[in-house]
Design a protein around this motif. Structure first.
Motif, PDB file in Angstrom:
ATOM      1  N   GLY A 438     -31.236  19.095  44.882  1.00 25.39           N
ATOM      2  CA  GLY A 438     -29.845  19.519  44.858  1.00 25.39           C
ATOM      3  C   GLY A 438     -29.357  19.709  46.282  1.00 25.39           C
ATOM      4  N   VAL A 439     -28.144  19.199  46.576  1.00 25.55           N
ATOM      5  CA  VAL A 439     -27.619  19.212  47.936  1.00 25.55           C
ATOM      6  C   VAL A 439     -26.326  20.019  47.980  1.00 25.55           C
ATOM      7  CG1 VAL A 439     -26.830  17.822  49.884  1.00 25.55           C
ATOM      8  CG2 VAL A 439     -28.610  16.933  48.349  1.00 25.55           C
ATOM      9  N   ALA A 463     -29.395  17.931  38.651  1.00 26.66           N
ATOM     10  CA  ALA A 463     -30.228  16.743  38.847  1.00 26.66           C
ATOM     11  C   ALA A 463     -31.363  16.705  37.831  1.00 26.66           C
ATOM     12  CB  ALA A 463     -30.787  16.730  40.267  1.00 26.66           C
ATOM     13  N   LYS A 464     -31.947  17.849  37.517  1.00 24.13           N
ATOM     14  CA  LYS A 464     -33.065  17.887  36.578  1.00 24.13           C
ATOM     15  C   LYS A 464     -32.581  17.661  35.147  1.00 24.13           C
ATOM     16  CE  LYS A 464     -36.508  20.747  37.286  1.00 24.13           C
ATOM     17  NZ  LYS A 464     -37.559  19.890  37.847  1.00 24.13           N
ATOM     18  N   THR A 465     -31.426  18.229  34.810  1.00 25.12           N
ATOM     19  CA  THR A 465     -30.918  18.073  33.440  1.00 25.12           C
ATOM     20  C   THR A 465     -30.293  16.711  33.209  1.00 25.12           C
ATOM     21  OG1 THR A 465     -28.819  19.102  34.103  1.00 25.12           O
ATOM     22  CG2 THR A 465     -30.528  20.541  33.177  1.00 25.12           C
ATOM     23  N   SER A 466     -30.050  16.000  34.308  1.00 24.53           N
ATOM     24  CA  SER A 466     -29.431  14.676  34.183  1.00 24.53           C
ATOM     25  C   SER A 466     -30.469  13.560  34.183  1.00 24.53           C
ATOM     26  CB  SER A 466     -28.441  14.447  35.329  1.00 24.53           C
ATOM     27  OG  SER A 466     -27.415  15.404  35.302  1.00 24.53           O
ATOM     28  N   CYS A 472     -28.571  15.380  43.446  1.00 21.70           N
ATOM     29  CA  CYS A 472     -27.181  15.662  43.108  1.00 21.70           C
ATOM     30  C   CYS A 472     -26.582  16.558  44.183  1.00 21.70           C
ATOM     31  CB  CYS A 472     -27.082  16.372  41.754  1.00 21.70           C
ATOM     32  SG  CYS A 472     -27.336  15.280  40.346  1.00 21.70           S
ATOM     33  N   GLN A 473     -25.301  16.325  44.460  1.00 24.66           N
ATOM     34  CA  GLN A 473     -24.601  17.178  45.403  1.00 24.66           C
ATOM     35  C   GLN A 473     -23.890  18.297  44.661  1.00 24.66           C
ATOM     36  OE1 GLN A 473     -22.844  15.453  48.995  1.00 24.66           O
ATOM     37  NE2 GLN A 473     -22.881  13.486  47.892  1.00 24.66           N
ATOM     38  N   PRO A 478     -24.245  12.800  40.586  1.00 23.27           N
ATOM     39  CA  PRO A 478     -25.569  12.301  40.925  1.00 23.27           C
ATOM     40  C   PRO A 478     -25.480  11.361  42.116  1.00 23.27           C
ATOM     41  CG  PRO A 478     -25.135  12.090  38.573  1.00 23.27           C
ATOM     42  CD  PRO A 478     -23.843  12.447  39.212  1.00 23.27           C
ATOM     43  N   ALA A 479     -26.614  11.084  42.713  1.00 18.01           N
ATOM     44  CA  ALA A 479     -26.629  10.263  43.924  1.00 18.01           C
ATOM     45  C   ALA A 479     -26.043   8.895  43.681  1.00 18.01           C
ATOM     46  CB  ALA A 479     -28.067  10.137  44.437  1.00 18.01           C
TER      47      ALA A 479
END
Length: 485
Positions: A438-439, A463-466, A472-473, A478-479
């Motif tokens: 995460g960013v 990010a983990k749930t996606s 993810c920022q 997401p990236a």
């Protein structure tokens, strides 16, 4: 406080240095005391020997004057030498034999009332009076002194004058004397007025004077050296004294001053010879004792210092991976925000995927090996771009300093994920884990350290749930979505 002092000063080295300084101070003080004692002993020795030499000089002069006074202070000498024609037999036997045969006085001369030589004797034989002119002329100063002493001491006796008392040993003797060189030989020149002792008197006016020279030879100097316990005693011209010899001025003329010379004994040499071995033994024992104490305390201090260094390291580093811990990370971020040193920085929260399965399958030792390997990969990937810290379990947090834009940061996140996903080999096999990131940006996403970390943590959760294995920022994309946006 102790830790700060330990950082500035190596205690073990300090103990060694202090011990060495104590030993050196002890050695210096003892050597200094010995040096002072030696100098004092040398000075006392010099004073004692100088006193002996002064007494010997006076004794030699008095002996020469006493030999001469046997003739100069004698009624019979007055009767003969003040007559118009002194008896040659008196001159030859009473004077010549007395001075030369009995006392080894080579030169003698009678000086008349006008200061001219009247009788000249050399080694007991009478010569032409003119032969003594040089001898008399070179001793004119002593003649005048002796003449003045006569006038100061004379008293009326009958129809003339005489002196009373001992001409040699009275407080004010009649003679004048000095150490001189005559015809290349060192000796004592003595001058006395020829005066009666008991009955006769001499007329008013200048008295006749008796001038003698008593030579001093090496045999006499050797005897004096042995008698006084001196080494190489000698009376000689000051300019001829050997280098290093002790000198005591004893007279002479302005052109040729005379000195008594000898080699002074050096008690300091005896002190050093006898005391130094003992002192070195004591010094060695003390040095050994201090050395052992210093070694013991040095080892203890070194262990304390190493322990302090380890504690300082552990206070700000993770024990398992060696990475900075949460405390050091928070301090670094707080410093950036408080000082405004950077315009912008990124915070990355990273969590490993499928790590629990490694612990369940291979055990915690394998899990620790995976954590150490992943931590090293993260540190290598970040390099000097920022700071990576382990904050617990399989969680890491990364601070990226100014100079990276969003695209560069997201590319770095992809590199981190790829690096972590590589298999980790350990003793019992190999394991594969993933990573989600995460960013968040300061100050774009949050203004404080606490809130910007929370924003990054929320981005990690997305990010983990996606689907995991992505970054993810805080903007909630997401990236891959951010790249196409």
């Amino acid at each position: 406080m102790f830790s700060k002092l330990m950082q500035k000063f190596n205690l073990a080295v300090g103990i060694y240095v202090i011990s060495a300084l104590i030993i050196l101070a002890f050695a210096f003080s003892n050597f200094y005391i010995l040096q002072v004692a030696g100098n004092v002993a040398n000075n006392v020795q010099w004073e004692g020997e100088s006193h002996l030499v002064r007494n010997e000089v006076v004794l030699q002069i008095q002996q020469s004057a006493s030999i001469q006074s046997e003739v100069s202070y004698w009624d019979e000498a007055v009767a003969e030498l003040y007559s118009d024609n002194p008896d040659p037999e008196f001159v030859e036997f009473e004077m010549g034999e007395w001075f030369w045969e009995d006392n080894y006085v080579p030169h003698a001369a009678v000086i008349d009332e006008n200061g001219e030589p009247e009788i000249s004797l050399f080694e007991g034989e009478q010569f032409d009076a003119r032969d003594a002119q040089t001898f008399v002329a070179t001793q004119r100063d002593l003649v005048e002194i002796a003449k003045a002493k006569y006038f100061a001491a004379r008293k009326v006796r009958g129809n003339g004058f005489a002196t009373f008392g001992d001409p040699v040993y009275d407080q004010t003797p009649l003679y004048s004397a000095d150490f001189r060189i005559v015809e290349g030989e060192v000796g004592i020149v003595v001058v006395q007025a020829i005066v009666p002792d008991f009955e006769l008197s001499i007329p008013d006016g200048n008295p006749k004077m008796l001038l003698t020279f008593h030579s001093l030879d090496e045999e006499l100097f050797a005897a004096i050296s042995e008698q006084l316990g001196l080494k190489d005693f000698k009376i000689q011209p000051t300019g001829q004294a050997p280098a290093g010899a002790t000198m005591l001025h004893v007279g002479g003329t302005a052109d040729v001053p005379m000195s008594a010379t000898w080699s002074v004994a050096q008690p300091s040499q005896t002190i050093w010879t006898q005391v130094l071995p003992v002192l070195l033994t004591i010094f060695g024992a003390i040095a050994l004792g201090f050395g052992l104490i210093a070694l013991l305390y040095g080892r203890v201090a070194h262990q304390v210092q190493k322990s302090e260094e380890k504690n300082r390291f552990l206070a700000q580093h993770d024990a398992l991976t060696g990475l900075p811990n949460r405390l050091q990370f928070d301090n670094a971020l707080d410093e950036i925000i408080a000082e405004g040193a950077l315009d912008r920085c990124a915070i990355l929260c990273m969590d490993l995927d499928k790590f629990k399965a490694v612990n369940d399958t291979y055990g915690h030792q394998a899990g620790d090996a995976v954590i150490r390997t992943v931590a090293q990969r993260i540190a290598d990937t970040i390099g000097d771009k920022g700071m990576a810290a382990r904050v617990g379990g399989d969680e890491f947090i990364i601070l990226l300093r100014d100079g990276l834009d969003e695209a560069s940061v997201m590319m770095l996140c992809d590199t981190l994920i790829d690096s972590v996903c590589e298999d980790v080999i350990f003793d019992n096999g190999r394991a594969a884990v993933g990573a989600s990131i995460g960013v968040a940006w300061w100050p774009d996403d949050a203004m404080t350290a606490k809130t910007v970390i929370r924003s990054a943590d929320e981005a990690l959760y997305r990010a983990k749930t996606s689907g995991r294995g992505q970054a993810c920022q805080a903007a909630a994309k997401p990236a891959e979505d951010a790249a196409t946006a």
